[in-house]
Design a protein around this motif. Structure first.
Motif, PDB file in Angstrom:
ATOM      1  N   HIS A 113       0.925  -1.348   0.213  1.00 57.87           N
ATOM      2  CA  HIS A 113       0.166   0.030   0.015  1.00 57.87           C
ATOM      3  C   HIS A 113       0.888   1.118  -0.021  1.00 57.87           C
ATOM      4  CE1 HIS A 113      -3.883  -2.072   0.520  1.00 57.87           C
ATOM      5  NE2 HIS A 113      -3.532  -2.328   1.808  1.00 57.87           N
ATOM      6  N   ILE A 114       1.855   1.375   0.761  1.00 52.07           N
ATOM      7  CA  ILE A 114       2.946   2.430   0.970  1.00 52.07           C
ATOM      8  C   ILE A 114       3.562   2.658  -0.306  1.00 52.07           C
ATOM      9  CG2 ILE A 114       4.622   3.496   2.267  1.00 52.07           C
ATOM     10  CD1 ILE A 114       1.991   3.502   3.561  1.00 52.07           C
ATOM     11  N   ALA A 115       4.143   1.664  -0.847  1.00 53.09           N
ATOM     12  CA  ALA A 115       4.946   1.981  -2.283  1.00 53.09           C
ATOM     13  C   ALA A 115       3.976   2.267  -3.404  1.00 53.09           C
ATOM     14  CB  ALA A 115       5.539   0.403  -2.551  1.00 53.09           C
TER      15      ALA A 115
ATOM     16  N   LEU B  54     -21.303  11.233 -10.093  1.00 58.68           N
ATOM     17  CA  LEU B  54     -20.195  10.855  -9.826  1.00 58.68           C
ATOM     18  C   LEU B  54     -19.083  10.313 -10.511  1.00 58.68           C
ATOM     19  CD1 LEU B  54     -20.353   7.364  -9.505  1.00 58.68           C
ATOM     20  CD2 LEU B  54     -22.134   8.219  -7.842  1.00 58.68           C
ATOM     21  N   LEU B  55     -17.995  10.339 -10.293  1.00 56.07           N
ATOM     22  CA  LEU B  55     -16.919   9.423 -10.876  1.00 56.07           C
ATOM     23  C   LEU B  55     -16.714   8.394 -10.360  1.00 56.07           C
ATOM     24  CD1 LEU B  55     -14.035  12.212 -11.193  1.00 56.07           C
ATOM     25  CD2 LEU B  55     -15.620  11.728 -12.863  1.00 56.07           C
ATOM     26  N   PHE B  56     -16.405   7.396 -10.993  1.00 57.82           N
ATOM     27  CA  PHE B  56     -16.052   6.013 -10.251  1.00 57.82           C
ATOM     28  C   PHE B  56     -14.777   5.430 -10.798  1.00 57.82           C
ATOM     29  CE2 PHE B  56     -16.788   1.109 -10.577  1.00 57.82           C
ATOM     30  CZ  PHE B  56     -16.631   1.202  -9.195  1.00 57.82           C
ATOM     31  N   LEU B  57     -14.042   4.754  -9.780  1.00 54.12           N
ATOM     32  CA  LEU B  57     -12.752   4.221 -10.181  1.00 54.12           C
ATOM     33  C   LEU B  57     -12.616   2.954  -9.513  1.00 54.12           C
ATOM     34  CD1 LEU B  57      -9.886   6.997  -9.228  1.00 54.12           C
ATOM     35  CD2 LEU B  57     -11.032   6.752 -11.513  1.00 54.12           C
ATOM     36  N   ALA B  58     -12.405   1.948 -10.146  1.00 55.75           N
ATOM     37  CA  ALA B  58     -12.149   0.620  -9.976  1.00 55.75           C
ATOM     38  C   ALA B  58     -10.799   0.340  -9.294  1.00 55.75           C
ATOM     39  CB  ALA B  58     -12.552  -0.500 -10.785  1.00 55.75           C
ATOM     40  N   ASP B  59     -10.489  -0.863  -8.778  1.00 53.45           N
ATOM     41  CA  ASP B  59      -9.315  -1.015  -8.319  1.00 53.45           C
ATOM     42  C   ASP B  59      -8.950  -2.543  -8.057  1.00 53.45           C
ATOM     43  OD1 ASP B  59      -6.846   0.056  -7.294  1.00 53.45           O
ATOM     44  OD2 ASP B  59      -7.262  -0.336  -5.355  1.00 53.45           O
ATOM     45  N   GLY B  60      -7.429  -2.704  -7.937  1.00 54.33           N
ATOM     46  CA  GLY B  60      -7.095  -4.070  -7.663  1.00 54.33           C
ATOM     47  C   GLY B  60      -5.578  -3.711  -6.841  1.00 54.33           C
ATOM     48  N   VAL B  61      -5.232  -4.415  -5.931  1.00 52.34           N
ATOM     49  CA  VAL B  61      -4.098  -4.255  -5.234  1.00 52.34           C
ATOM     50  C   VAL B  61      -3.199  -5.501  -5.941  1.00 52.34           C
ATOM     51  CG1 VAL B  61      -4.804  -2.937  -3.295  1.00 52.34           C
ATOM     52  CG2 VAL B  61      -5.289  -5.329  -3.177  1.00 52.34           C
ATOM     53  N   GLY B  62      -2.756  -5.285  -6.964  1.00 55.06           N
ATOM     54  CA  GLY B  62      -2.005  -6.224  -7.593  1.00 55.06           C
ATOM     55  C   GLY B  62      -2.200  -6.155  -9.179  1.00 55.06           C
ATOM     56  N   ALA B  75      -3.752  -3.236 -21.440  1.00 57.14           N
ATOM     57  CA  ALA B  75      -3.582  -2.376 -20.578  1.00 57.14           C
ATOM     58  C   ALA B  75      -4.787  -2.705 -19.307  1.00 57.14           C
ATOM     59  CB  ALA B  75      -3.771  -1.130 -21.080  1.00 57.14           C
ATOM     60  N   HIS B  76      -5.107  -3.851 -19.559  1.00 52.89           N
ATOM     61  CA  HIS B  76      -6.504  -3.892 -18.484  1.00 52.89           C
ATOM     62  C   HIS B  76      -6.042  -4.794 -17.443  1.00 52.89           C
ATOM     63  CE1 HIS B  76     -10.110  -2.124 -20.385  1.00 52.89           C
ATOM     64  NE2 HIS B  76      -9.226  -2.017 -21.522  1.00 52.89           N
ATOM     65  N   SER B  77      -4.970  -4.777 -16.832  1.00 52.82           N
ATOM     66  CA  SER B  77      -4.402  -5.700 -15.837  1.00 52.82           C
ATOM     67  C   SER B  77      -3.798  -4.987 -14.593  1.00 52.82           C
ATOM     68  CB  SER B  77      -3.342  -6.656 -16.351  1.00 52.82           C
ATOM     69  OG  SER B  77      -4.023  -7.344 -17.484  1.00 52.82           O
ATOM     70  N   TYR B  78      -4.418  -3.587 -14.338  1.00 54.75           N
ATOM     71  CA  TYR B  78      -4.011  -2.968 -13.393  1.00 54.75           C
ATOM     72  C   TYR B  78      -2.540  -2.716 -13.116  1.00 54.75           C
ATOM     73  CZ  TYR B  78      -8.976  -2.763 -11.993  1.00 54.75           C
ATOM     74  OH  TYR B  78      -9.912  -2.615 -12.102  1.00 54.75           O
ATOM     75  N   PHE B 108      -7.565  -6.669   2.123  1.00 57.54           N
ATOM     76  CA  PHE B 108      -6.351  -6.359   2.450  1.00 57.54           C
ATOM     77  C   PHE B 108      -6.088  -5.060   2.913  1.00 57.54           C
ATOM     78  CE2 PHE B 108      -6.842  -9.104  -1.219  1.00 57.54           C
ATOM     79  CZ  PHE B 108      -6.200 -10.341  -0.635  1.00 57.54           C
ATOM     80  N   ASN B 109      -7.079  -4.690   3.776  1.00 57.02           N
ATOM     81  CA  ASN B 109      -6.801  -3.077   4.472  1.00 57.02           C
ATOM     82  C   ASN B 109      -7.328  -3.439   5.835  1.00 57.02           C
ATOM     83  OD1 ASN B 109      -6.139  -0.927   2.781  1.00 57.02           O
ATOM     84  ND2 ASN B 109      -7.529  -1.487   1.305  1.00 57.02           N
ATOM     85  N   GLU B 110      -7.252  -2.370   6.634  1.00 58.43           N
ATOM     86  CA  GLU B 110      -7.457  -2.251   8.168  1.00 58.43           C
ATOM     87  C   GLU B 110      -8.575  -1.049   7.975  1.00 58.43           C
ATOM     88  OE1 GLU B 110      -6.561  -3.721  10.792  1.00 58.43           O
ATOM     89  OE2 GLU B 110      -5.112  -5.087   9.540  1.00 58.43           O
ATOM     90  N   PRO B 111      -9.746  -1.373   8.622  1.00 62.25           N
ATOM     91  CA  PRO B 111     -10.921  -0.312   8.948  1.00 62.25           C
ATOM     92  C   PRO B 111     -10.434   1.008   9.119  1.00 62.25           C
ATOM     93  CG  PRO B 111     -11.214  -2.275  10.352  1.00 62.25           C
ATOM     94  CD  PRO B 111      -9.953  -2.656   9.647  1.00 62.25           C
TER      95      PRO B 111
END
Lengths: 453, 453
Positions: A113-115, B54-62, B75-78, B108-111
């Motif tokens: 996350h930080i990177a 609104l604007l909407f952004l998807a996400d993936g952490v990898g 380009a569709h693989s984050y 993969f986050n903390e509340p």
């Protein structure tokens, strides 16, 4: 040693209503500063117009303390403030040159996350991001992250060292020219320039690659703020800037020599790490005007806040039953921060201070170096520490915001410029361009080495 | 049921170079869109001028997948994108009215971090933040966060439910009028209006309070995107907007009725949750112009990308040895996503598709609803689903950016406005003001109840 030449690096350490403990009560202070975005836009743009190297934001992931009476009387407990990464990203959109340095703890975060967030900020800002790596020393933060107690000091620094290594390598996941975006050939990136980390360590297991392209600075600038033995070792290994609290020139010179002397063992040059002590300047056109400004701020310290701070520095002993203008009573020794307790009590005994005098002495600048005087007097102090190799620059901690930043810009900077000690224009387009060379991607460097060999 | 009246809610789902799988190869596409901040500023300001909610952004952490040949062609693989929270914060500084909704995973986050960052964004933007809560379904993300495998589906949703509850309560840590900032009396906040969560659950232990004041919207808007049984249950309990992929009106109407029917058991009104299916409109001034635009995009799909996508949808079977313009061979059944595999193969058999025809059919819109036609034809489709209670609005997924967003704004929006289906001015100053009522702080509500009783 030849007389030192060169120029100071300057950071603007933005603390919501100002760094003095009573800042928010000052008539000119922006009392809702912590959640007032326009306030920060004005400060950031003013600091940029004045050619500061960077803005700096501290952080805590929790409110500080359990003493509700104390907390409710001070704005200095991280209780109603923007989170730094969101704030710096927003400020990136309304500034062009100034560096944007935010604090994030390695104790309560994940390196991916930080990177990713700082790489993203580096792209958004066109190469102006910096990460101030801290380990958090606040027990109250741990309780917001699934723990009853904080990690102990040693474990915190082992975790931080591994964390920094993972972040550093994630930032090299892609070489600078990895993304081809060749529409004709249908090649978005060159697979040979993508690198998988596959880290498996004591604290972290992180495969990679990072899902952000290598950023404009190559890597965001790494800042460190710890001054303990473990903190110095970590800084010597990973940091490019140190923010530190050094009350006297003597302490600053010793700290400077110690840290710079550690760089060689990591294959680094002393210039690769800039040392920037914090300083709270209170400036007046005359010495008496400066003194009056200071005394006015001091008079705004609520005795309950002062007592609570002294209590914190003397091991938790409650002084509220004793007369404010009487002497410090004999106190039992406690376990908490013995050296700090000793220092505070020695100071009180040595100078025969009353309880009120003691809290006025320690509360205002919260342990930081404080300089009260005319522009010339303040410039003398800043120049002296610089030429004696006690600092490469300073992290300016305005006592009240916006007023004390304006004072510093309008009164002290012209004097520093007159002496050739501070820039009149930015040298480069990125934060790193002012601080040091852009790092080479380790994988690209290996390939170049292999070709050369 | 009476004919439905009212207006559509519209989101602009910004996917770097566009939602079509081959978008980045289009001559008009911004191929470096993922890390081009100016590109996003232009899109955000255009969507705001057009009065999108609104604007909407998807996400993936990898990054997604291990198939380097496939990854390097799409380009569709984050792989080279801004992180959403940093990007939305920066966009907040250069927009005034449009909602800013970003995705963040509960796996993969903390509340505490999530509550804090979205509350901070809500302050920075003056009440325009939204959190799209997802659980992540991507194995590759887990490997960046100390795990060998992802949590299983049930555990993911249990974790998400507890996560959402903690975030929700952290956002109520302070009552709206908790911060007095009374300089004279030295009272920064009223201790009676601060609330400590002290949560101890299966997945999280979080003391609180949050160190951000209650935000302009009371709480940032919560969005949900899962459509499984567990996803629907979580949305009915916690979400204020659902983004969903519904290919046909029939499916959309069934989904709508099912989810709205669940709200009552949580004491919520059907209007408290807006259902906004995704749609990829390809619009032309004539039907044949629209068709040509679509075929041009389809022609840009690299067969290697098409084959890899079909392989993913059919359980990992490698079709590259078979002729592209021949029939689908008999495939062995596998464990992965059986229902998806079955759907894809049924489609191919039913319509007697070749391998190329199959990938063209499934690849372009990546499983989303796609409408190709004139402004009137597209407005007809959007109106029909709305009046039949299949949607409260739509998340518009432009095929190529910036061009397809411009097309939708210039060609389709005037037609929707002519029919009275879309606003000409923002109704309120915050995202929530357009979507529903501002939530009351639970503690303030309890006190008011106690006084009334």
């Amino acid at each position: 040693m030849a007389k030192r030449t060169g120029q100071l690096r300057l950071g603007a350490f933005l603390y919501p209503a100002g760094h003095h403990i009573a800042a928010w009560r000052h008539p000119d202070a922006q009392a809702d500063a912590g959640i007032n975005f326009k306030h920060y836009v004005q400060l950031a743009q003013a600091a940029q117009a004045a050619k500061f190297d960077l803005l700096f934001l501290a952080d805590g992931v929790g409110t500080r303390g359990d003493n509700l009476d104390f907390l409710s009387r001070t704005a200095h407990s991280y209780i109603a403030q923007f989170e730094p990464i969101t704030l710096l990203s927003a400020l990136a959109a309304v500034t062009e040159n100034i560096g944007l340095v935010g604090t994030a703890s390695t104790s309560f975060n994940e390196p991916y996350h930080i990177a990713r967030k700082f790489a993203s900020l580096d792209h958004i800002s066109g190469g102006r991001a910096g990460w101030n790596l801290v380990t958090s020393s606040n027990e109250h933060e741990a309780k917001n992250f699934n723990r009853d107690k904080h990690f102990d000091h040693g474990e915190r620094y082992e975790r931080a060292t591994e964390f920094a290594e993972v972040v550093d390598r994630l930032w090299d996941s892609w070489e600078d020219d990895a993304f081809l975006r060749d529409k004709e050939q249908g090649r978005f990136f060159n697979p040979a320039k993508r690198h998988v980390l596959d880290h498996k360590g004591r604290f972290f297991q992180v495969k990679g690659p990072l899902n952000v392209a290598r950023s404009p600075q190559g890597q965001p600038v790494v800042v460190q703020a710890g001054s303990s033995e473990a903190g110095r070792a970590l800084a010597a290994r990973t940091a490019e800037v140190i923010f530190t609290a050094q009350q006297t020139h003597r302490d600053a010179i010793d700290f400077y020599a110690d840290v710079k002397g550690r760089l060689d063992q990591y294959g680094r040059h002393p210039d690769d790490l800039k040392i920037m002590p914090g300083v709270m300047p209170i400036v007046g056109r005359t010495e008496s005007e400066a003194r009056e400004k200071f005394e006015h701020l001091q008079s705004l310290i609520d005795p309950a806040v002062g007592l609570a701070l002294v209590s914190g520095l003397t091991g938790g002993f409650d002084l509220s039953a004793y007369p404010l203008d009487g002497p410090i009573p004999e106190l039992p020794e406690t376990n908490a921060s013995k050296s700090r307790q000793l220092l505070t009590l020695e100071l009180a005994r040595r100078e025969n201070l009353t309880i009120r005098q003691l809290y006025l002495r320690v509360a205002g600048a919260r342990g930081h170096w404080q300089v009260v005087g005319t522009p010339e007097q303040i410039a003398d102090q800043l120049e002296e520490r610089f030429v004696q190799y006690g600092a490469d620059g300073y992290n300016i901690m305005p006592a009240v915001l916006p007023g004390s930043l304006t004072d510093f810009i309008e009164l002290v900077l012209p004097e520093l410029r007159r002496r050739g000690l501070f820039r009149t224009e930015y040298e480069g387009a990125t934060l790193r361009a002012n601080l040091g060379p852009r790092p080479v991607n380790r994988y690209a460097a290996q390939k170049a080495g292999a070709v050369a060999a």
